[in-house]
Scaffold this active site. Structure first.
Site, PDB file in Angstrom:
ATOM      1  N   GLN A  42      -5.140  -1.930   9.171  1.00 44.33           N
ATOM      2  CA  GLN A  42      -4.927  -3.238   8.557  1.00 44.33           C
ATOM      3  C   GLN A  42      -5.506  -4.342   9.452  1.00 44.33           C
ATOM      4  OE1 GLN A  42      -3.464  -3.706   5.412  1.00 44.33           O
ATOM      5  NE2 GLN A  42      -4.232  -5.768   5.683  1.00 44.33           N
TER       6      GLN A  42
ATOM      7  N   LYS B  89       0.844  -1.203   0.000  1.00 46.85           N
ATOM      8  CA  LYS B  89       0.000   0.000   0.000  1.00 46.85           C
ATOM      9  C   LYS B  89       0.879   1.252   0.000  1.00 46.85           C
ATOM     10  CE  LYS B  89      -3.900  -2.413   1.899  1.00 46.85           C
ATOM     11  NZ  LYS B  89      -4.570  -2.978   3.049  1.00 46.85           N
TER      12      LYS B  89
ATOM     13  N   ASP C 227     -11.596   2.276   3.241  1.00 45.05           N
ATOM     14  CA  ASP C 227     -11.879   0.850   3.062  1.00 45.05           C
ATOM     15  C   ASP C 227     -13.381   0.607   2.903  1.00 45.05           C
ATOM     16  OD1 ASP C 227      -9.924  -1.054   2.800  1.00 45.05           O
ATOM     17  OD2 ASP C 227      -9.476  -1.191   4.943  1.00 45.05           O
TER      18      ASP C 227
END
Ligand code: NAP
Length: 285
Positions: A97, A53, A120
């Site tokens: 995460q 990322k 997200d």
């Protein structure tokens, strides 16, 4: 023989577009889209995802920060960091995460992220918006599948779409996006009876189960478009999908390989969401 849908190539094309749009955005607004990624503990797979990322952010010219917190991090410390980033003007997207270490409450953390920075699209506010078809952020993996279909010229409207899997991060939002694109959608799961009978009706079959080579040729209608979201590690360490590629490729009209299909698209869609978040912010200030 099916056309192989090249996720690596399509992802690279979209990242080039994002890079150009980012340069334009900075010229117009005087700041860069900023993404903060938080990782807690030392899960090796998560560490690889976070590195990828960060690399992707650099590639398109974003500002990014990675917070590597020790396994022993307390809920209050993690919450405090999220609060700080919610108020940080340089950060437009916050990603925690997953999975978190067991002593931490994922739901509590995800609920704490400002929905305007929830790149997200896991916050119930954004999940609700997806449900009603008013989206700021699209969940990254299903959005990646939609981009693959669009850029391969696959017509969705009026098509029979079958999604195997009903998780909150893939199956359910995937079905919603196909529905909004006017597909006729069926969702299958582990309790579905006569699964093959249903999957054989699909013009577009999206598979997100997490079981290596589960979907075989006898479960697929000849000429169907088959999208394999699965990512499974074989004993020899090789990555494989949920679809038995060797038997399905000869009868499908198009198919995504694993690796090199859906996988590369997920981070690309995260970049897209971060640019959207920065644009939303620029529009407001
Ligand atoms: P998950 O949360 O474990 O959900 C799996 C789903 O598959 C569940 O809904 C389950 O049904 C269903 N299922 C399991 N066995 C089945 C069977 N025999 N027949 C029919 N349905 C069955 O997994 P996930 O997070 O959605 O991920 C699915 C796969 O996609 C995994 O391989 C994961 O690694 C991969 N993935 C890839 C990306 C990417 O970037 N490419 C991103 C996310 C996930 P129940 O609900 O009834 O249990």
């Amino acid at each position: 023989m099916a056309t192989r849908i090249d996720g690596k190539l399509i992802s690279a094309q979209i990242r080039e577009e994002i890079k150009a749009e980012t340069a334009e955005f900075q010229k117009e607004n005087g700041f860069l889209p900023g993404l903060a990624v938080i990782i807690v503990g030392e899960n090796p797979a998560s560490q690889v995802y976070v590195r990828n990322k960060k690399k992707a952010c650099e590639e398109v010219g974003f500002y990014s920060r990675v917070y590597e917190l020790p396994e022993s991090t307390a809920q209050a410390e993690l919450n405090a960091l999220v609060d700080e980033l919610n108020n940080d003007e340089a950060i437009h997207g916050i990603l925690v995460q997953l999975p978190l270490p067991k002593h931490l409450d994922e739901t509590e953390v995800l609920l704490r992220i400002n929905p305007e920075k929830d790149v997200d699209a896991f916050h119930p506010y954004n999940v609700g918006k997806i449900m009603i078809g008013d989206y700021s952020f699209l969940p990254c993996t299903p959005a990646g599948v939609m981009a693959l279909l669009e850029r391969t010229g696959v017509e969705i409207a009026g098509k029979k779409c079958v999604v195997i899997g009903r998780s909150n991060i893939v199956g359910k939002p995937m079905a919603m996006l196909l529905l909004h694109a006017n597909g006729t959608v069926t969702i299958c799961h582990s309790r579905t009876k006569n699964l093959a009978e249903t999957t054989r009706e699909a013009d577009i079959l999206v598979v997100a189960i997490g079981k290596a080579d589960f979907v075989t040729a006898d479960m697929v209608k000849p000429g169907a478009v088959v999208i394999d979201v699965g990512m499974n590690r074989r004993e020899d360490g090789k990555l494989t999908g949920d679809v038995d590629f060797a038997s399905v490729e000869p009868i499908a009209s198009a198919i995504t390989p694993v690796p090199g299909g859906v996988g590369p698209m997920t981070i690309t869609m995260l970049l897209k969401n971060t640019l959207t978040a920065a644009r939303n912010k620029a529009g407001k200030s």
